[in-house]
Design an enzyme around this catalytic site. Sequence first.
Site, PDB file in Angstrom:
ATOM      1  N   TRP A  64      -8.810   8.579  -8.158  1.00  0.00           N
ATOM      2  CA  TRP A  64     -10.060   8.913  -8.865  1.00  0.00           C
ATOM      3  C   TRP A  64     -10.033   8.362 -10.287  1.00  0.00           C
ATOM      4  CZ3 TRP A  64     -14.831  10.426  -7.546  1.00  0.00           C
ATOM      5  CH2 TRP A  64     -15.025  10.846  -6.239  1.00  0.00           C
ATOM      6  N   TRP A 108     -15.382  12.573 -12.938  1.00  0.00           N
ATOM      7  CA  TRP A 108     -14.564  12.238 -11.769  1.00  0.00           C
ATOM      8  C   TRP A 108     -13.870  13.456 -11.178  1.00  0.00           C
ATOM      9  CZ3 TRP A 108      -9.341  13.246 -12.449  1.00  0.00           C
ATOM     10  CH2 TRP A 108      -8.880  13.339 -13.770  1.00  0.00           C
ATOM     11  N   TRP A 133     -20.761  12.426 -20.127  1.00  0.00           N
ATOM     12  CA  TRP A 133     -21.143  12.686 -18.736  1.00  0.00           C
ATOM     13  C   TRP A 133     -22.509  13.353 -18.678  1.00  0.00           C
ATOM     14  CZ3 TRP A 133     -18.035  10.110 -15.751  1.00  0.00           C
ATOM     15  CH2 TRP A 133     -16.685   9.971 -16.065  1.00  0.00           C
ATOM     16  N   ASN A 174     -10.655   3.590   2.937  1.00  0.00           N
ATOM     17  CA  ASN A 174     -10.320   3.362   1.524  1.00  0.00           C
ATOM     18  C   ASN A 174     -11.409   2.591   0.762  1.00  0.00           C
ATOM     19  OD1 ASN A 174      -8.482   3.332  -0.801  1.00  0.00           O
ATOM     20  ND2 ASN A 174      -8.437   1.131  -0.412  1.00  0.00           N
ATOM     21  N   TRP A 183       1.789   2.005  -3.325  1.00  0.00           N
ATOM     22  CA  TRP A 183       0.760   2.648  -4.171  1.00  0.00           C
ATOM     23  C   TRP A 183       0.964   4.164  -4.160  1.00  0.00           C
ATOM     24  CZ3 TRP A 183      -2.442   1.418  -7.943  1.00  0.00           C
ATOM     25  CH2 TRP A 183      -2.837   0.080  -8.096  1.00  0.00           C
ATOM     26  N   GLU A 205       0.840  -1.210   0.000  1.00  0.00           N
ATOM     27  CA  GLU A 205       0.000   0.000   0.000  1.00  0.00           C
ATOM     28  C   GLU A 205       0.870   1.253   0.000  1.00  0.00           C
ATOM     29  OE1 GLU A 205      -3.346   0.117  -0.463  1.00  0.00           O
ATOM     30  OE2 GLU A 205      -3.080  -2.026  -0.734  1.00  0.00           O
TER      31      GLU A 205
HETATM   32  C1  LIG Z   1     -11.262   8.005  -4.731  1.00  0.00           C
HETATM   33  C2  LIG Z   1     -10.048   7.905  -3.845  1.00  0.00           C
HETATM   34  C3  LIG Z   1      -9.367   9.052  -3.449  1.00  0.00           C
HETATM   35  C4  LIG Z   1      -8.229   8.968  -2.653  1.00  0.00           C
HETATM   36  N1  LIG Z   1      -7.598  10.125  -2.267  1.00  0.00           N
HETATM   37  C5  LIG Z   1      -6.472  10.054  -1.506  1.00  0.00           C
HETATM   38  C6  LIG Z   1      -5.790  11.243  -1.098  1.00  0.00           C
HETATM   39  O1  LIG Z   1      -6.163  12.362  -1.428  1.00  0.00           O
HETATM   40  N2  LIG Z   1      -4.687  11.094  -0.301  1.00  0.00           N
HETATM   41  C7  LIG Z   1      -4.211   9.865   0.082  1.00  0.00           C
HETATM   42  O2  LIG Z   1      -3.203   9.802   0.798  1.00  0.00           O
HETATM   43  N3  LIG Z   1      -4.825   8.733  -0.319  1.00  0.00           N
HETATM   44  C8  LIG Z   1      -5.937   8.787  -1.092  1.00  0.00           C
HETATM   45  N4  LIG Z   1      -6.576   7.624  -1.457  1.00  0.00           N
HETATM   46  C9  LIG Z   1      -5.938   6.323  -1.147  1.00  0.00           C
HETATM   47  C10 LIG Z   1      -6.350   5.668   0.180  1.00  0.00           C
HETATM   48  O3  LIG Z   1      -7.737   5.681   0.317  1.00  0.00           O
HETATM   49  C11 LIG Z   1      -5.717   6.342   1.396  1.00  0.00           C
HETATM   50  O4  LIG Z   1      -4.335   6.511   1.211  1.00  0.00           O
HETATM   51  C12 LIG Z   1      -5.939   5.498   2.659  1.00  0.00           C
HETATM   52  O5  LIG Z   1      -7.302   5.267   2.867  1.00  0.00           O
HETATM   53  C13 LIG Z   1      -5.351   6.220   3.848  1.00  0.00           C
HETATM   54  O6  LIG Z   1      -5.587   5.502   5.040  1.00  0.00           O
HETATM   55  P1  LIG Z   1      -4.385   4.857   5.835  1.00  0.00           P
HETATM   56  O7  LIG Z   1      -3.300   5.861   6.031  1.00  0.00           O
HETATM   57  O8  LIG Z   1      -4.971   4.236   7.044  1.00  0.00           O
HETATM   58  O9  LIG Z   1      -3.869   3.770   4.805  1.00  0.00           O
HETATM   59  P2  LIG Z   1      -3.109   2.396   5.010  1.00  0.00           P
HETATM   60  O10 LIG Z   1      -3.986   1.323   4.501  1.00  0.00           O
HETATM   61  O11 LIG Z   1      -2.572   2.272   6.375  1.00  0.00           O
HETATM   62  O12 LIG Z   1      -1.905   2.500   3.962  1.00  0.00           O
HETATM   63  C14 LIG Z   1      -0.623   3.042   4.296  1.00  0.00           C
HETATM   64  C15 LIG Z   1      -0.287   4.193   3.383  1.00  0.00           C
HETATM   65  O13 LIG Z   1      -0.203   3.741   2.031  1.00  0.00           O
HETATM   66  C16 LIG Z   1      -0.642   4.776   1.150  1.00  0.00           C
HETATM   67  N5  LIG Z   1      -1.781   4.280   0.356  1.00  0.00           N
HETATM   68  C17 LIG Z   1      -2.680   3.336   0.713  1.00  0.00           C
HETATM   69  N6  LIG Z   1      -3.564   3.121  -0.297  1.00  0.00           N
HETATM   70  C18 LIG Z   1      -3.207   3.962  -1.294  1.00  0.00           C
HETATM   71  C19 LIG Z   1      -3.720   4.216  -2.597  1.00  0.00           C
HETATM   72  N7  LIG Z   1      -4.758   3.541  -3.112  1.00  0.00           N
HETATM   73  N8  LIG Z   1      -3.116   5.159  -3.354  1.00  0.00           N
HETATM   74  C20 LIG Z   1      -2.027   5.840  -2.897  1.00  0.00           C
HETATM   75  N9  LIG Z   1      -1.498   5.627  -1.671  1.00  0.00           N
HETATM   76  C21 LIG Z   1      -2.073   4.714  -0.883  1.00  0.00           C
HETATM   77  C22 LIG Z   1      -1.073   5.945   2.012  1.00  0.00           C
HETATM   78  O14 LIG Z   1      -0.003   6.860   2.074  1.00  0.00           O
HETATM   79  C23 LIG Z   1      -1.324   5.287   3.358  1.00  0.00           C
HETATM   80  O15 LIG Z   1      -1.170   6.158   4.449  1.00  0.00           O
HETATM   81  C24 LIG Z   1      -7.743   7.691  -2.248  1.00  0.00           C
HETATM   82  C25 LIG Z   1      -8.435   6.546  -2.637  1.00  0.00           C
HETATM   83  C26 LIG Z   1      -9.575   6.646  -3.420  1.00  0.00           C
HETATM   84  C27 LIG Z   1     -10.284   5.390  -3.833  1.00  0.00           C
END
Ligand SMILES: Cc1cc2nc3c(=O)[nH]c(=O)nc-3n(C[C@H](O)[C@H](O)[C@H](O)COP(=O)(O)OP(=O)(O)OC[C@H]3O[C@@H](n4cnc5c(N)ncnc54)[C@H](O)[C@@H]3O)c2cc1C
Length: 480
Positions: free
Chosen positions: A385, A362, A309, A344, A281, A278
């Site tokens: 997105w 989007w 759209w 997420n 990602w 993650e």
């Molecule tokens: C529509 C949409 C919009 C999003 N917008 C953002 C945003 O603006 N900022 C953001 O940080 N994340 C975003 N995410 C990704 C993800 O939802 C969040 O990073 C995550 O929910 C943060 O919670 P956590 O720190 O507990 O994640 P954890 O599950 O603990 O993951 C650890 C770290 O991995 C990174 N990470 C995890 N999933 C993703 C992902 N899919 N993409 C990129 N990095 C990821 C984050 O830095 C996160 O803190 C988005 C996802 C979706 C579907």
Amino acid sequence: MSQKPIIVWFRQELRLSDHPALVAAAQTGAPVICLYIHDDVTAQSWAQGGASRWWLHHSLKALAQSIAQKGGELTLRQGETVQALEAVIAQTGASAVYFTRGHNPWSAALETRVKTLCEKTGVDCRRFGGFLLFEPEDIRNGSGEPYKVYTPFSRFCFAAPAPRFPKPAPDSLKGVKLKSDKLESWSLLPTKPDWSKGFTMWQPGETGAQQRLADFLDDRLAIYGEARNFPNVEATSGLSAHLHSGDISPNQIWHAAKAAIAKAQGKHDKSGETFLKEVLWREFSYHLLHHWPHLPDRPFKPEYADFPWASDPKGLQAWQHGLTGYPIVDAGMRELWQTGIMHNRVRMITASFLIKDLLVPWQEGERWFWDTLVDADIGANAASWQWVAGCGADAAPYFRIFNPVLQGEKFDADGDYVRRFVPELARLPKTFIHKPWEAPALVLKEAGVTLGKTYPNRIIDHHFARDRALAGLKQLKATA
Ligand SMILES: Cc1cc2nc3c(=O)[nH]c(=O)nc-3n(C[C@H](O)[C@H](O)[C@H](O)COP(=O)(O)OP(=O)(O)OC[C@H]3O[C@@H](n4cnc5c(N)ncnc54)[C@H](O)[C@@H]3O)c2cc1C
């Protein structure tokens, strides 16, 4: 003769530990000017949104305290970055500007202008890493091209030499007393109304980030792999907003997680690997943004610019306010509004609903998240997105449309997440919590629910919406 000071320009690394630019400046023995510039001019339409500003305020406050404890001072300036830097160089006779490389679409041009300023004024200019584990241009596939698909990208990262080990904070910071803005004068906090009252679980700043990381590794890493998809279970790290503002570095997270996985002697290997993936990602999002800087504004797959759209301002508003009549969607949108974050899994469900059920572009959802998420991040937000919309690199195919009822039943089976954020449905039995329109009149009555009055009727029928979205895709393919 006393040494001239060095300016350390703080950007998205609001911490003292694992801050290579700061460490290098402190090591010279020269006085260090810790400078933060609040610049809404350069980012233009991507200037920080409301919830990130709330975070920034508190993170800067914490940073100022940490710097003061080391004997230094945080100087705050507002305005266009190069002009603000030029003024500080002129006032202090600084010998150098040290900073961490930025990865926003406007960062490269800004850094070139800073370099030019330094050359013009005879000041040394040094740029350091610190925001990412891997610099985007260091990652190339076998043909020397940037990756467009996550899995080979992550394989490359896992096989690459380990990311840099974190550096400790400088022992002391010899400061320079300078005129500084008052943080309060920037009005980063909301006032009328103060929508941040529910943000109580956050502790922005370095101490809060380190505490959250330690708690996650001790209590939740073991269950992360299994439980991270269930919004009512606290299983994820909650580190995204800290990472965004740089209260913590990805290197600190990476190496601490690796150490925790090793310490568990095989018990957390799978869960730990899922967590590291993650974190990658985030790296992948910035890899894409670096090579395709239009990502926040335009589809990665250009043909999606012609998607048919719909214009649905009422639907967009119902979505924003958590009043769509689909409980899991409404719970997510209200969680976002109340806490500045959304799980997420639910981000995927709510985004899919806006894009595919309502056919709202989007970019509208991306903008709403930009304003309301404490972790609003230009790379992760844009890439995610586009992933949901099906127009991004390595995206979910457009025809994969989330069914909000089935998603709710699978990931919030007892309905407790919905009950928490949509209290007007709290007394509905779990059979109907994700589809109140199917509940018999007596069940609704006993639960105190009157559809259309205490809770909205569905603003759209999902099956109709699904067919309409697929027809749109067909039309797009026919014209492509
Ligand atoms: C529509 C949409 C919009 C999003 N917008 C953002 C945003 O603006 N900022 C953001 O940080 N994340 C975003 N995410 C990704 C993800 O939802 C969040 O990073 C995550 O929910 C943060 O919670 P956590 O720190 O507990 O994640 P954890 O599950 O603990 O993951 C650890 C770290 O991995 C990174 N990470 C995890 N999933 C993703 C992902 N899919 N993409 C990129 N990095 C990821 C984050 O830095 C996160 O803190 C988005 C996802 C979706 C579907």
